[in-house]
Design a protein around this motif. Structure first.
Motif, PDB file in Angstrom:
ATOM      1  N   HIS A  28       6.435  54.112  40.954  1.00  0.00           N
ATOM      2  CA  HIS A  28       6.187  55.419  41.540  1.00  0.00           C
ATOM      3  C   HIS A  28       6.176  55.289  43.058  1.00  0.00           C
ATOM      4  CE1 HIS A  28       4.000  55.309  37.594  1.00  0.00           C
ATOM      5  NE2 HIS A  28       4.836  56.295  37.403  1.00  0.00           N
TER       6      HIS A  28
ATOM      7  N   ARG B 262       5.446  66.631  40.405  1.00  0.00           N
ATOM      8  CA  ARG B 262       4.300  66.189  39.609  1.00  0.00           C
ATOM      9  C   ARG B 262       3.644  65.077  40.391  1.00  0.00           C
ATOM     10  NH1 ARG B 262       5.666  64.783  33.553  1.00  0.00           N
ATOM     11  NH2 ARG B 262       7.248  63.541  34.605  1.00  0.00           N
ATOM     12  N   GLU B 263       2.559  65.410  41.069  1.00  0.00           N
ATOM     13  CA  GLU B 263       1.895  64.419  41.891  1.00  0.00           C
ATOM     14  C   GLU B 263       0.560  64.043  41.293  1.00  0.00           C
ATOM     15  OE1 GLU B 263       2.051  65.583  46.129  1.00  0.00           O
ATOM     16  OE2 GLU B 263       3.984  64.599  45.820  1.00  0.00           O
TER      17      GLU B 263
ATOM     18  N   SER C  50       3.997  59.981  43.288  1.00  0.00           N
ATOM     19  CA  SER C  50       4.874  60.991  42.711  1.00  0.00           C
ATOM     20  C   SER C  50       5.345  60.504  41.353  1.00  0.00           C
ATOM     21  CB  SER C  50       6.095  61.218  43.598  1.00  0.00           C
ATOM     22  OG  SER C  50       5.664  61.713  44.840  1.00  0.00           O
ATOM     23  N   ALA C  51       4.891  61.202  40.298  1.00  0.00           N
ATOM     24  CA  ALA C  51       5.354  60.844  38.955  1.00  0.00           C
ATOM     25  C   ALA C  51       6.805  61.270  38.829  1.00  0.00           C
ATOM     26  CB  ALA C  51       4.486  61.510  37.900  1.00  0.00           C
ATOM     27  N   SER C  52       7.155  62.345  39.470  1.00  0.00           N
ATOM     28  CA  SER C  52       8.529  62.851  39.565  1.00  0.00           C
ATOM     29  C   SER C  52       8.447  64.112  40.407  1.00  0.00           C
ATOM     30  CB  SER C  52       9.104  63.158  38.188  1.00  0.00           C
ATOM     31  OG  SER C  52       8.407  64.239  37.614  1.00  0.00           O
TER      32      SER C  52
END
Lengths: 228, 228
Positions: free
Chosen positions: A90, A69-70, A64-66
């Motif tokens: 991450h 946003r995977e 998970s970048a955030s």
DNA sequence: CGTTAACTTGAATTAAGTCAACTGTCGTGG
DNA sequence: CCACGACAGTTGACTTAATTCAAGTTAACG
């Protein structure tokens, strides 16, 4: 339902360990064999690095970048060994694409008990190298290739791993969705879909249903993948 | 000019091998120590996988996606171990950013002769894991982060590796050009430059000359890097 | 056979790339 | 030590590939 035979097969065939040896016993104590249903995340302790053997099935390793946003870092299939890091920059998760059986070891404990066994250490090192090389190729694609090249390279790569030949053209049954492909290639689902259409219109591939892809011209596809 | 001491230090300090042992002797036979000038590509045989120890200096591992599309896969500094693959999908090259001393081993031969030594195998495995984890983080950045997040993450990452503190703010002297940074982050040189300006205008960094960067607010920078 | 989620397609938007001009840095030689 | 040249870096204007938003379609499953 878990086949206890999976662990024994792994120890004997993959690691090359004598089932009666002390190492085998110690490894059995460290291992936990789990069955993960399609779409479910493997219940893995992310406070320390883990080593996961895919006894059967297919998985994705997702970072998970955030929020929403995977990035899928790698796909794995039966026989693959995955090194799942403890959570750092991450958060990582391992999710089954189809029902899968996984054997999970705490990485460091496993190495502690395997470090006397040459064959095991050598195997772990080789697998780590392979994962590194694949990840580097992925980085090249994400950094320097356009959408079409990425999808072409993806299809070529998948063909090498899950190919089945059918009248002189390669056929692959992709276990992952368009979303997964997008999350792996750093693209949106729509862009993936458009590129599928373009490759289809160019006569390089055909698709049957959602998952089957026929590579009609692997040579031309490889050229579009931008491989030198 | 090559310091022969580098190889001995590597064997003793890094690999933990007894200098008088047979293994040490075999490793000496496999090793070639080379000195590479700033901007020059290390003369490495790319027909087989190599293991390179950076005794001193800084390097970049570059993959050619195709003519004039280069992706830097990793930067390395003194003490790092690099696994350079034989040429496959992409052609790899190892280039010195500053004058560097490298010790090169053919990977497989090195493993053959080291596989009896627990400490060596363990070190190689650990280093391979580290490289894999870094590469995965890079893939996440390339796949799912925008230009500003990538540059912020890059600066944070570099600070962790080559930091030097100077009156309560971190100072780094980047050995690589804007082009190198772009080739590493999957961006153009212009975009990198614009992002430097934005971070500068936001008061998060200052720059001195071409290479020096002062991190004025590492916390805010880390937040912009999109690390969870 | 109908429902739902997955996929596809189109139109509008945007982040980054491209092209071009300008500026600053650094190393060299006067 | 300073001036110059060359190259590295910056900035601006315009273009473009991919994203976003919004409808449609289609496949798969009960």
């Amino acid at each position: 339902m878990i086949q206890p035979a999976y662990l024994e097969t792994f120890l004997r065939k993959t690691l090359g360990v004598d089932p009666g040896s002390q190492v085998a016993d110690e490894l059995r104590k460290l291992a936990s064999t789990i069955n993960v249903q399609r779409g479910c995340m493997a219940p893995i302790d992310h406070s320390r690095a883990m080593l996961v053997y895919v006894a059967h099935g297919a998985t994705k390793l997702v970072a998970s970048a955030s929020r929403d946003r995977e990035q899928i870092v790698a796909f794995h299939f039966g026989g693959d060994l995955i090194s799942v890091p403890e959570n750092g920059l991450h958060a990582f998760g391992l999710t089954a694409l189809i029902e899968s059986t996984l054997i999970v070891f705490p990485l460091n404990a496993m190495i502690d008990c395997a470090q006397g066994e040459r064959s095991i250490m050598r195997l772990l090192l080789e697998r780590a190298q392979t994962a590194l090389y694949r990840c580097r190729d992925k980085a090249v694609g994400l950094g320097r290739k356009n959408a079409q090249e990425r999808l072409a390279a993806f299809l070529i790569g998948m063909t090498e791993r899950i190919e089945s030949v059918q009248d002189d053209s390669y056929v692959i049954d992709l276990p992952m969705s368009r979303r997964d492909i997008g999350d792996s290639l750093g693209l949106t689902i729509e862009t993936v879909s458009r590129q599928f259409s373009e490759l289809r219109n160019a006569g390089l591939i055909e698709t049957e249903g959602r998952s089957r892809v026929l590579l009609r011209d692997p040579g031309a596809l490889a050229r579009r993948a931008g491989h030198i």
